[in-house]
Design a protein around this motif. Structure first.
Motif, short mmCIF file in Angstrom:
data_model
loop_
_atom_site.label_atom_id
_atom_site.label_comp_id
_atom_site.label_asym_id
_atom_site.label_seq_id
_atom_site.Cartn_x
_atom_site.Cartn_y
_atom_site.Cartn_z
N HIS A 1 14.47 43.45 16.30
CA HIS A 1 13.22 44.20 16.43
C HIS A 1 12.35 44.08 15.17
O HIS A 1 11.59 44.99 14.86
N ALA B 1 11.48 50.06 21.07
CA ALA B 1 10.14 50.12 20.49
C ALA B 1 9.63 51.56 20.45
O ALA B 1 9.06 52.00 19.44
N THR C 1 8.56 44.63 15.74
CA THR C 1 8.23 46.02 16.06
C THR C 1 8.34 46.89 14.83
O THR C 1 7.50 47.78 14.59
N ASP D 1 5.80 50.73 23.09
CA ASP D 1 5.90 49.43 23.76
C ASP D 1 4.78 49.23 24.77
O ASP D 1 4.67 48.17 25.41
#
Length: 376
Positions: free
Chosen positions: A135, A256, A138, A244
């Motif tokens: 991630h 997210a 993110t 997200d």
């Protein structure tokens, strides 16, 4: 997260917002229990059957105070009274939750080294590295948007739920209803905490009605905290965000949303981008005024100069620090105590869980994971 008092509570601070609280109490006091094992059992997304369902010894459908609360809540919130009564009435009393909110036994030394070792360890470090790599974009977006370091976000999620592996097996409706109407009366702050859990129960039912989530299916901690970041219902309502962009907030299944919500939480509590959380500190014994330095607890109260005048000297890297500082004390059992100089950002981290031990653990976990990452 809402607090129960405007002033800082004595350590260990009681904060039901996170699953990390259970680890804090049990690790620092040396307690173990079946409830601990249940609360730390891996589980998947919301709505799955609890791994260790509580015995159905009592439900709240004939509890006079609970039903009166349900009617009042429905009227104030504009909810269907029959639906609210049905949800609260189907809740089961959890003796384990009642036991776990009792104050920790007095006289047991707290131990920062033991607490730290529970979280800064190979399994969590590997899981955190995998989470960060999966991630990375993110996390970078959250850091850019909210100014909160990716390392802190990763540290919190790792301590709270081991990146979604340990989010609790108690039905949230059971936990909140139990603590709203059967909080142990012998507790020194029973009245305030009863009101807190009634407020969280109200927030929970309002949240599930508004979002369409099934209040009978959601699982969490013994105190009603939910999802990867272990948000209480009020925190979900105030700080959780759709990061997200799918049109819904999901702290059970969307990394997210979890990342963005944790970052938003810290921003809301006053995180200052670029400010360190703490500095190393050493003492000048000839002028050390430890009692005065520790009096405000972890609330930053001293300028750099007044800190030094009372015998607490910070690392040279803090020479440009212009804000307030707090002397943070960490017990190590029978060994000498540890100290750091906490900044306003250290205090912000403690708004997630009212504990300097917790704050330093999430900070150091995140930093250790960041240091282990391969070059981008």
């Amino acid at each position: 997260m809402p607090t129960l008092s405007a002033s800082l509570p004595p350590f260990p601070a009681w904060r039901p917002a996170q699953a990390g609280l259970l680890a804090l109490l049990l690790t620092l006091t040396g307690q173990t229990s079946q409830a601990q094992a249940q609360a730390q059992t891996p589980r998947g997304s919301a709505g799955k059957t609890p791994v260790a369902a509580p015995a159905a010894t009592f439900t709240y459908d004939h509890h006079e105070a609970a039903m009166a609360f349900a009617d009042d809540l429905a009227q104030r919130r504009g909810l269907d009274p029959a639906w609210v009564r049905a949800q609260i009435g189907a809740a089961q009393r959890l003796p384990g939750a009642i036991r776990l909110v009792q104050p920790a036994p007095g006289g047991t030394p707290k131990n920062w080294a033991a607490y730290r070792a529970r979280f800064i360890e190979p399994v969590r470090l590997r899981a955190g590295q995998a989470f960060w790599l999966a991630h990375r974009e993110t996390l970078a977006r959250a850091e850019q948007t909210y100014g909160v370091p990716a390392s802190l976000i990763v540290g919190v999620i790792g301590v709270e739920s081991l990146y979604g592996q340990h989010t609790g097996t108690f039905r949230v409706i059971d936990a909140l209803t139990t603590l709203a109407f059967d909080f142990p009366p012998q507790h020194p702050r029973a009245a305030a905490r009863t009101e807190f859990f009634r407020s969280e129960l109200e927030q929970f039912l309002s949240l599930t009605q508004r979002t369409g989530m099934d209040p009978q299916a959601l699982l969490g901690s013994y105190a009603g905290a939910m999802g990867w970041p272990q948000f209480m219902p009020s925190s979900w309502a105030r700080y959780a965000i759709d990061f997200d962009g799918d049109g819904r907030i999901d702290l059970f299944n969307s990394p997210a949303d979890v990342i963005g919500s944790v970052a938003h939480y810290f921003q809301a509590f006053g995180w200052q981008p670029g400010l360190p959380t703490h500095y190393p500190v050493r003492f000048d014994d000839s002028r050390l005024d430890l009692s005065t330095l520790l009096a405000p607890d972890i609330l930053p109260s001293f300028s750099l100069d007044s800190f030094a005048a009372k015998g607490a000297l910070v690392d040279v890297g803090a020479a440009r620090h212009t804000g307030k500082l707090a002397l943070v004390e960490l017990e190590n059992g029978q060994a000498p105590r540890s100290y750091v100089a906490g900044t306003e950002n250290f205090y912000v981290v403690t708004r997630y869980n009212w504990s300097s031990y917790y704050a330093l653990a999430v900070i150091e976990l995140g930093q250790a994971i960041e240091a282990s990452l391969p070059p981008p």
